[in-house]
Scaffold this motif. Structure first.
Motif, PDB file in Angstrom:
ATOM      1  N   GLY A  84       0.815  -1.207   0.000  1.00  0.00           N
ATOM      2  CA  GLY A  84       0.000   0.000   0.000  1.00  0.00           C
ATOM      3  C   GLY A  84       0.848   1.256   0.000  1.00  0.00           C
ATOM      4  O   GLY A  84       2.079   1.221   0.122  1.00  0.00           O
ATOM      5  N   SER A  85       0.189   2.377  -0.102  1.00  0.00           N
ATOM      6  CA  SER A  85       0.864   3.663  -0.236  1.00  0.00           C
ATOM      7  C   SER A  85       1.793   3.961   0.936  1.00  0.00           C
ATOM      8  O   SER A  85       2.998   4.183   0.761  1.00  0.00           O
ATOM      9  N   LEU A  86       1.264   3.961   2.156  1.00  0.00           N
ATOM     10  CA  LEU A  86       2.091   4.303   3.312  1.00  0.00           C
ATOM     11  C   LEU A  86       3.121   3.220   3.603  1.00  0.00           C
ATOM     12  O   LEU A  86       4.266   3.524   3.951  1.00  0.00           O
ATOM     13  N   GLY A  87       2.733   1.958   3.469  1.00  0.00           N
ATOM     14  CA  GLY A  87       3.682   0.879   3.714  1.00  0.00           C
ATOM     15  C   GLY A  87       4.875   0.952   2.786  1.00  0.00           C
ATOM     16  O   GLY A  87       6.034   0.854   3.219  1.00  0.00           O
ATOM     17  N   LEU A  88       4.615   1.139   1.501  1.00  0.00           N
ATOM     18  CA  LEU A  88       5.701   1.198   0.527  1.00  0.00           C
ATOM     19  C   LEU A  88       6.580   2.423   0.747  1.00  0.00           C
ATOM     20  O   LEU A  88       7.813   2.330   0.720  1.00  0.00           O
ATOM     21  N   HIS A  89       5.971   3.579   0.981  1.00  0.00           N
ATOM     22  CA  HIS A  89       6.779   4.784   1.180  1.00  0.00           C
ATOM     23  C   HIS A  89       7.598   4.712   2.470  1.00  0.00           C
ATOM     24  O   HIS A  89       8.725   5.223   2.524  1.00  0.00           O
ATOM     25  N   GLU A 132       0.002  -9.553  -6.515  1.00  0.00           N
ATOM     26  CA  GLU A 132       0.291  -8.704  -7.673  1.00  0.00           C
ATOM     27  C   GLU A 132       0.736  -7.311  -7.239  1.00  0.00           C
ATOM     28  O   GLU A 132       1.683  -6.741  -7.800  1.00  0.00           O
ATOM     29  N   ALA A 133       0.058  -6.767  -6.234  1.00  0.00           N
ATOM     30  CA  ALA A 133       0.445  -5.448  -5.732  1.00  0.00           C
ATOM     31  C   ALA A 133       1.835  -5.497  -5.102  1.00  0.00           C
ATOM     32  O   ALA A 133       2.617  -4.543  -5.212  1.00  0.00           O
ATOM     33  N   LEU A 134       2.150  -6.610  -4.455  1.00  0.00           N
ATOM     34  CA  LEU A 134       3.492  -6.778  -3.878  1.00  0.00           C
ATOM     35  C   LEU A 134       4.563  -6.744  -4.960  1.00  0.00           C
ATOM     36  O   LEU A 134       5.625  -6.140  -4.782  1.00  0.00           O
ATOM     37  N   GLU A 135       4.291  -7.406  -6.072  1.00  0.00           N
ATOM     38  CA  GLU A 135       5.272  -7.419  -7.154  1.00  0.00           C
ATOM     39  C   GLU A 135       5.467  -6.011  -7.718  1.00  0.00           C
ATOM     40  O   GLU A 135       6.595  -5.602  -8.023  1.00  0.00           O
ATOM     41  N   THR A 136       4.374  -5.258  -7.834  1.00  0.00           N
ATOM     42  CA  THR A 136       4.485  -3.868  -8.279  1.00  0.00           C
ATOM     43  C   THR A 136       5.331  -3.056  -7.304  1.00  0.00           C
ATOM     44  O   THR A 136       6.190  -2.262  -7.706  1.00  0.00           O
ATOM     45  N   ALA A 137       5.103  -3.271  -6.008  1.00  0.00           N
ATOM     46  CA  ALA A 137       5.889  -2.565  -4.991  1.00  0.00           C
ATOM     47  C   ALA A 137       7.361  -2.951  -5.078  1.00  0.00           C
ATOM     48  O   ALA A 137       8.250  -2.097  -4.958  1.00  0.00           O
ATOM     49  N   ARG A 138       7.620  -4.238  -5.287  1.00  0.00           N
ATOM     50  CA  ARG A 138       9.014  -4.692  -5.392  1.00  0.00           C
ATOM     51  C   ARG A 138       9.719  -4.010  -6.557  1.00  0.00           C
ATOM     52  O   ARG A 138      10.878  -3.590  -6.443  1.00  0.00           O
ATOM     53  N   LEU A 139       9.014  -3.874  -7.666  1.00  0.00           N
ATOM     54  CA  LEU A 139       9.603  -3.217  -8.827  1.00  0.00           C
ATOM     55  C   LEU A 139       9.898  -1.744  -8.541  1.00  0.00           C
ATOM     56  O   LEU A 139      10.905  -1.201  -8.997  1.00  0.00           O
ATOM     57  N   GLN A 140       9.025  -1.100  -7.766  1.00  0.00           N
ATOM     58  CA  GLN A 140       9.251   0.301  -7.422  1.00  0.00           C
ATOM     59  C   GLN A 140      10.467   0.470  -6.513  1.00  0.00           C
ATOM     60  O   GLN A 140      11.089   1.538  -6.492  1.00  0.00           O
ATOM     61  N   ALA A 141      10.791  -0.593  -5.779  1.00  0.00           N
ATOM     62  CA  ALA A 141      11.938  -0.539  -4.867  1.00  0.00           C
ATOM     63  C   ALA A 141      13.150  -1.276  -5.425  1.00  0.00           C
ATOM     64  O   ALA A 141      14.145  -1.461  -4.715  1.00  0.00           O
ATOM     65  N   ALA A 142      13.091  -1.675  -6.689  1.00  0.00           N
ATOM     66  CA  ALA A 142      14.117  -2.548  -7.268  1.00  0.00           C
ATOM     67  C   ALA A 142      15.504  -1.931  -7.272  1.00  0.00           C
ATOM     68  O   ALA A 142      16.511  -2.654  -7.278  1.00  0.00           O
TER      69      ALA A 142
END
Length: 253
Positions: A15-20, A40-50
């Motif tokens: 989610g927004s706050l968790g990822l940031h 799926e959302a986790l994979e998107t988050a992982r890519l944002q933090a890659a």
């Protein structure tokens, strides 16, 4: 706020706050396991933090399940050999209805994710955490105030304050700090969903109404709340425990 090689778990990590919050800790050198039930959302988050390479990992889990909770704690330990920080951020908002009309199953679901999920995280992470670590529990301005129509959400967020205070006293002997961050409205999708439904009930623009109720006159940027999480997770917050850190633009005043 050096967090080099500290190992952190963030629930609700897609989610927004968790990822940031995770990104803020990663920027300070931490290693972070993002936990969320949405693969799926986790994979998107992982890519944002890659960009942070193998210092970030993901784990799909239902935070209301004890076995899956043990699973993500063990995964962090397996990968990195220690656990220093737990950020309990997973949460849902439930319905907007008066108490007399509130669906029993929705109330149970909100309490299960918001309260039981945090309880299980603390129960299984605390015994495995390094001395001197930190637990940050994300509550809400609704954890110290209340409004009509949000009985489950408000009750769950109040409960987190009580849970935090017990955990802070139990963990203090090991130098583990436990605090609550209580955000007000944040400009993100989670809050937008609440405001859309609230506006339908009230027949007015809920976003504008909330801005008018906040002395600083606006919603928070998610990065602002993430910086509060970072402060409490990091050595900068070394003498803070058992506290509710308001990050609500003065809404509770």
């Amino acid at each position: 706020m050096n967090m080099k090689d500290q190992v952190c778990i963030v629930t609700g990590g897609a989610g927004s706050l968790g990822l940031h919050s995770a990104l803020a800790m990663l920027d300070q050198g931490a290693r972070v396991l993002l936990v969320d039930r949405h693969a799926e959302a986790l994979e998107t988050a992982r890519l944002q933090a890659a960009v942070h390479g193998d210092r970030v990992a993901v784990f799909a889990a239902d935070v209301t399940d004890a076995a899956q909770t043990r699973g993500y704690v063990e995964e962090a330990l397996r990968r990195w050999g220690r656990l220093d920080v737990l950020v309990c951020n997973a949460g849902i908002n439930g319905a907007i209805k008066p108490i007399a009309d509130y669906p029993d199953d929705v109330f149970d679901a909100v309490m299960a994710v918001n309260v039981k999920g945090t309880f299980l995280a603390c129960k299984h992470a605390l015994p495995r955490m390094a001395d001197g670590g930190s637990i940050v529990i994300v509550s809400s301005v609704m954890g110290v105030t209340a409004d009509p129509g949000v009985c489950a959400y408000a009750a769950s967020k109040h409960a987190l304050v009580g849970l935090m205070r017990v955990a802070a006293k139990e963990a203090a002997g090991r130098g583990i700090r436990v605090n609550v961050v209580a955000p007000g409205p944040i400009a993100n999708a989670f809050q937008a969903d609440i405001e859309r439904r609230l506006g339908e009930v009230l027949g007015r623009d809920a976003t504008r109404m909330l801005d008018e109720a906040i002395p600083l006159g606006r919603h928070a940027r998610v990065e602002e709340i993430a910086q509060t999480v970072l402060f409490l997770a990091s050595p900068q917050g070394s003498f803070s425990t058992g506290s509710v850190f308001m990050a609500d633009g003065g809404m509770h005043v």
